[in-house]
Design an enzyme around this catalytic site. Structure first.
Site, PDB file in Angstrom:
ATOM      1  CG  ASP A   1      -1.332   5.676   3.227  1.00 18.18           C
ATOM      2  OD1 ASP A   1      -1.714   5.321   2.115  1.00 18.18           O
ATOM      3  OD2 ASP A   1      -2.078   6.240   4.057  1.00 18.18           O
ATOM      4  CG  ASP A   2       0.334   8.918   1.136  1.00 14.69           C
ATOM      5  OD1 ASP A   2       0.218   8.816  -0.092  1.00 14.69           O
ATOM      6  OD2 ASP A   2      -0.589   8.642   1.940  1.00 14.69           O
TER       7      ASP A   2
ATOM      8  CG  HIS B   1      -1.409   6.453  -2.111  1.00 11.44           C
ATOM      9  ND1 HIS B   1      -2.621   6.369  -2.751  1.00 11.44           N
ATOM     10  CD2 HIS B   1      -1.605   5.942  -0.861  1.00 11.44           C
ATOM     11  CE1 HIS B   1      -3.517   5.845  -1.925  1.00 11.44           C
ATOM     12  NE2 HIS B   1      -2.923   5.580  -0.773  1.00 11.44           N
TER      13      HIS B   1
ATOM     14  CG  HIS C   1      -7.817   3.674   0.505  1.00  6.65           C
ATOM     15  ND1 HIS C   1      -7.211   3.070  -0.549  1.00  6.65           N
ATOM     16  CD2 HIS C   1      -6.855   4.449   1.093  1.00  6.65           C
ATOM     17  CE1 HIS C   1      -5.938   3.463  -0.607  1.00  6.65           C
ATOM     18  NE2 HIS C   1      -5.692   4.298   0.377  1.00  6.65           N
TER      19      HIS C   1
ATOM     20  CD  GLU D   1      -7.008   6.646   5.802  1.00  3.68           C
ATOM     21  OE1 GLU D   1      -7.617   6.671   4.718  1.00  3.68           O
ATOM     22  OE2 GLU D   1      -5.873   7.145   5.952  1.00  3.68           O
TER      23      GLU D   1
ATOM     24  CG  HIS E   1      -1.956   1.037   1.267  1.00  3.51           C
ATOM     25  ND1 HIS E   1      -3.304   0.756   1.330  1.00  3.51           N
ATOM     26  CD2 HIS E   1      -1.864   2.384   1.246  1.00  3.51           C
ATOM     27  CE1 HIS E   1      -3.990   1.885   1.355  1.00  3.51           C
ATOM     28  NE2 HIS E   1      -3.133   2.893   1.316  1.00  3.51           N
TER      29      HIS E   1
HETATM   30  N1  ADE Z   1      -4.489   8.970  -0.856  1.00  9.80           N
HETATM   31  C1  ADE Z   1      -3.222   9.021  -0.418  1.00  9.80           C
HETATM   32  N2  ADE Z   1      -3.145   8.665   0.876  1.00  9.80           N
HETATM   33  C2  ADE Z   1      -4.411   8.360   1.271  1.00  9.80           C
HETATM   34  C3  ADE Z   1      -4.984   7.923   2.484  1.00  9.80           C
HETATM   35  N3  ADE Z   1      -4.264   7.713   3.581  1.00  9.80           N
HETATM   36  N4  ADE Z   1      -6.327   7.731   2.515  1.00  9.80           N
HETATM   37  C4  ADE Z   1      -7.057   7.950   1.425  1.00  9.80           C
HETATM   38  N5  ADE Z   1      -6.572   8.366   0.257  1.00  9.80           N
HETATM   39  C5  ADE Z   1      -5.248   8.564   0.176  1.00  9.80           C
HETATM   40 ZN    ZN Z   2      -3.707   4.877   1.057  1.00  8.61          ZN
END
Ligand code: ADE
Ligand code: ZN
Length: 330
Positions: free
Chosen positions: A273-274, A14, A192, A195, A12
């Site tokens: 994630d990011d 992005h 997703h 969350e 996971h």
């Molecule tokens: N796009 C990038 N990071 C995300 C996240 N944590 N939740 C939803 N969309 C995303």
């Molecule tokens: Zn994500």
């Protein structure tokens, strides 16, 4: 324990969200785009909460204008992942950002990303596969166009389809058509959910989109019956604890539900994630988890194995990665 040396599988991530801030600043300067508002005094991405995070993410993504930009971005991201011990990675790719959902343009971006992935595999021993993601707050029509791009390019590199973005907007069933199209094209699915919304969002995503995996899904912990169902059905959660903590969902590592979900038998995986947004790396996630829950190399090996089993790649790729991950069993 030397966590960096443990072979890791990340499911996971992005791609735009993994862009180092200096990389985005360099592009912004070159293209005369003023992005000063999205960085803090130390040059890190600046946001407060999920909505501003999404805005900053999209502003940063505006600087990525050409397939060449994505080629360089892919190499930069995979270098960072490989340095953390990642040997196989799946990344979310968005036709919304790569070519504005035009199929011809999307193919050009994809060729550039694949080319960079092949180079990284040769030079760094890390394997990349792509999951096309639709973006929930862009609405169902744009998701359908993203799904068409996914279906047309499904194969050995594009292996999945999913949905990310603001889960407080719309309902999973609004995206069922897109998921059905992707499924019929042979793609595996992830959504997703759980969350920013509670356990019902996970139930709805499972019922209406029939995904193989849930992105995050961490708030299942609020509903013990759902936790049991996830464990019984073997639904895989793509957990990103550092992301949840950085965005304020949980106050700290010891309070994150990942420990309880693991203990209750849910098939969990660990991702970033990011990563630069949340000042994390895969090695840092492992370090914090070891510290918070006393997890040792055996637990991490089990998690990596669950992750590889849940990866969307073809069987040959899985076998190849398994040999790299567990040479003693090859
Ligand atoms: N796009 C990038 N990071 C995300 C996240 N944590 N939740 C939803 N969309 C995303
Ligand atoms: Zn994500």
């Amino acid at each position: 324990m030397n966590v960096t040396a443990l072979p890791k599988i990340e499911l996971h991530l992005h791609l735009e969200g993994a862009a180092p801030p200096a990389f985005i600043r360099g592009l912004a300067k070159q293209r005369h785009v003023d992005l000063s508002g999205i960085f803090d005094a130390d040059g890190n991405y600046r946001f407060a909460g999920f909505r501003t995070f999404l805005k900053v993410y999209e502003a940063a993504t505006e600087t990525l204008k050409t397939p060449g930009d994505y080629h360089r971005l892919t190499l930069a991201v995979l270098e960072e992942s490989a340095a953390s011990g990642v040997i196989y990675c799946e990344t979310f790719l968005s036709p919304d950002f790569c070519g504005g959902r035009d199929l011809g343009a999307w193919r050009e971006y994809l060729d550039a990303i694949r080319d960079a992935a092949d180079q990284a595999e040769r030079q760094l021993g890390i394997t990349l596969r792509g999951i096309v993601t639709s973006i929930r707050h862009f609405g169902p029509d744009k998701a359908r166009q993203a799904a068409r791009c996914a279906a047309e390019t499904a194969g050995d590199f594009i292996v999945g389809f999913g949905i990310s973005g603001d889960e407080t907007v719309g309902k999973p069933r609004d995206f069922a058509w897109s998921f059905d199209l992707a499924r019929e094209a042979g793609l595996r699915l992830t959504a997703h959910a759980g969350e920013w919304c509670g356990p019902d969002s996970i139930r709805d995503a499972l019922a209406d989109l029939r995904p193989d995996r849930i992105g995050h899904g961490v708030r299942a912990i609020e509903d013990p019956a759902l936790v049991d169902e996830l464990a019984e059905k073997g639904i895989v959660l793509e957990l990103c604890p550092g992301s949840n903590i950085a965005l304020g969902l949980y106050p700290g590592w010891r309070r994150h539900p990942i420990g309880a979900l693991y203990d209750r038998g849910v098939r969990i995986t660990v991702s970033t994630d990011d990563p630069p947004f949340f000042r994390t790396t895969m090695a840092r996630e492992y370090d914090r988890l070891a510290e918070a829950f006393g997890w040792d190399a055996d637990v991490f090996r089990r998690i990596a194995r669950t992750s590889l089993d849940a990866a969307f790649c073809d069987a040959d790729t899985r076998t190849r990665v398994l040999k790299r991950m567990e040479p003693e069993h090859a």
